[in-house]
Design an enzyme around this catalytic site. Sequence first.
Site, PDB file in Angstrom:
ATOM      1  CG  ASP A 168      37.456-113.563   0.634  1.00  0.00           C
ATOM      2  OD1 ASP A 168      38.524-113.954  -0.157  1.00  0.00           O
ATOM      3  OD2 ASP A 168      37.636-114.001   2.017  1.00  0.00           O
TER       4      ASP A 168
ATOM      5  CG  HIS B 104      41.394-113.359   1.560  1.00  0.00           C
ATOM      6  ND1 HIS B 104      40.738-114.540   0.819  1.00  0.00           N
ATOM      7  CD2 HIS B 104      42.361-113.703   2.511  1.00  0.00           C
ATOM      8  CE1 HIS B 104      41.292-115.546   1.537  1.00  0.00           C
ATOM      9  NE2 HIS B 104      42.360-115.294   2.490  1.00  0.00           N
TER      10      HIS B 104
ATOM     11  CD  GLU C 165      44.057-118.184   3.862  1.00  0.00           C
ATOM     12  OE1 GLU C 165      44.287-119.340   4.025  1.00  0.00           O
ATOM     13  OE2 GLU C 165      43.172-117.818   3.310  1.00  0.00           O
TER      14      GLU C 165
HETATM   15  C1  TNX Z   1      40.999-119.926   5.496  1.00  0.00           C
HETATM   16  S1  TNX Z   1      40.262-118.776   8.231  1.00  0.00           S
HETATM   17  C2  TNX Z   1      40.544-118.970   5.200  1.00  0.00           C
HETATM   18  C3  TNX Z   1      39.259-118.617   4.397  1.00  0.00           C
HETATM   19  C4  TNX Z   1      38.766-119.810   3.558  1.00  0.00           C
HETATM   20  C5  TNX Z   1      39.156-121.003   4.706  1.00  0.00           C
HETATM   21  C6  TNX Z   1      38.395-122.535   4.398  1.00  0.00           C
HETATM   22  C7  TNX Z   1      40.654-117.525   7.115  1.00  0.00           C
HETATM   23  C8  TNX Z   1      40.794-116.204   8.002  1.00  0.00           C
HETATM   24  N1  TNX Z   1      40.843-117.727   5.827  1.00  0.00           N
HETATM   25  O1  TNX Z   1      39.629-117.635   3.224  1.00  0.00           O
HETATM   26  O2  TNX Z   1      37.576-119.760   3.174  1.00  0.00           O
HETATM   27  O3  TNX Z   1      40.143-121.262   5.070  1.00  0.00           O
HETATM   28  O4  TNX Z   1      38.283-123.127   5.234  1.00  0.00           O
END
Ligand code: TNX
Length: 488
Positions: free
Chosen positions: A159, A222, A286
Amino acid sequence: MNIIPNPKNIKSNKDCEQFNQIGKVFNNSYFDSEINIFTDYYKIKNTEIKSDANIFFIRNVNIENPEGYKISVDCNIITIESSHTSGAFYAIQTLIQVLTLETGKLTSPCFDISDEPRFKWRGSMIDVSRNFMSIKFLKKYLDLLALHKINKFHWHLTDDQGWRIEILKYPELTGIGSKRHINTVRSELKGDFYTRDDVKEIIQYALERHIEIIPEIDIPGHSTAAIASIKELSCIDEELEVATTWGVHNKTLCAGKEFVFEWLDSVIHEISDLFPGDFLHLGGDEASKEYWEKCPLCLERIKSEGLKNSKELQSYFIKRTADIITKYGKKVLGWEEVLEGGLADDITVFSWQGIEAGIECANSGYDVIMCPNQSACYFDHKHLGDVDEIGWLGVCTVKDSWNFNPIPPGITEDAKKHILGLQGNIWTELIEYPKTLEYMLFPRLTALSETMWCGTENRDWDEFQSRLKIFKKILEKREVNYYRGPLE
Ligand code: TNX
């Protein structure tokens, strides 16, 4: 009887009352490894002589589900039947909740159980990027997953804040990418990673517990730690440091450079060789499009591939990565954002922002793992809406986890088979140490495991709570720092 997850069928009113004997297990080479686990646990002996034995593991190929099993306990004999070793293993996980060792003798009420899981995918994810978790802790955690009859450990290995797995071809990924600055009086670097030997050790440990490990390399977003290690992975050869703050960052792997896909090929190749399991998770969540929209190479890619926009470029990126994963013989998994700009074929989707993506994908024929953050499966959320509780982004009580129905209305009859199962996820931004991780996981994961194994039909919250009370004694014996506050 007090067993979690609750077995499918139990008959306890047999003619006899109690098994109370010094246990001796009759050898059966098919179940060697399971018998070892059992005899080690109770410190009892095994024997080649049938008439000396009172505990029998029997292969019964008529038990269709490889994870299913039968147990029969009467005054003189305990028999365990299954068609595969995993069934016998789960029978042992059941037995250790009812069979006690008292003054050298094994003691259990008499009963018959026949049991099998409702869902094939019973998963638990830990993010070891935001905070590294030791091998020692991971072993304790895998033992706990086994106790809950959970069969998938999803290992979120990379990440923005850390790259945690050794890659031989690119040692800088861990050399640089596994460490980040922390704010102390002196500026220090903190971080660690798993060597290939560490990974092999964990794979073996999991395998013995019938747990498959799902490695995740989170791309194209990420990716700050990867870019901090190898700047050419970014659109502008950006000099960066491993991220020290949380949230969605804008450092996305360049979608225009061929080097990025060559790098991905090498990383995926090594990971596919290292992990014996069927799956590889490519993340996909994301991913900011900020750099892509300004990068000449990304804009050129959009043009040359006949794409409409950066969303379709995300889809292009995911499809190319999925092809690499498939080439190395693994099945592709991704977070629900893999839907953006069109879904690749043959990808299993993790529905995390809610259940909607899961419903949509299942109805259009894709396999789905349900793990919504609203509000059942995210164990980084608070247990209660209390300012003094650890957690963020929401509240998820133990009862919320227990109540979650992975097959919600809206999924057509035909599509139900595409819900492979469910999973609990724990993100570790706020969780620096295993003790805190345990506090956030248990007993919410215990509640969720009940649905993984039993489904949601014919059950009762009060009845579950009374079983949970007893189950907590096992957690205590294993020195688990579970949450002890209100469950709803
Ligand atoms: C979303 S769930 C994210 C993570 C964060 C999390 C915190 C997901 C695929 N991505 O990068 O840590 O929310 O709850």
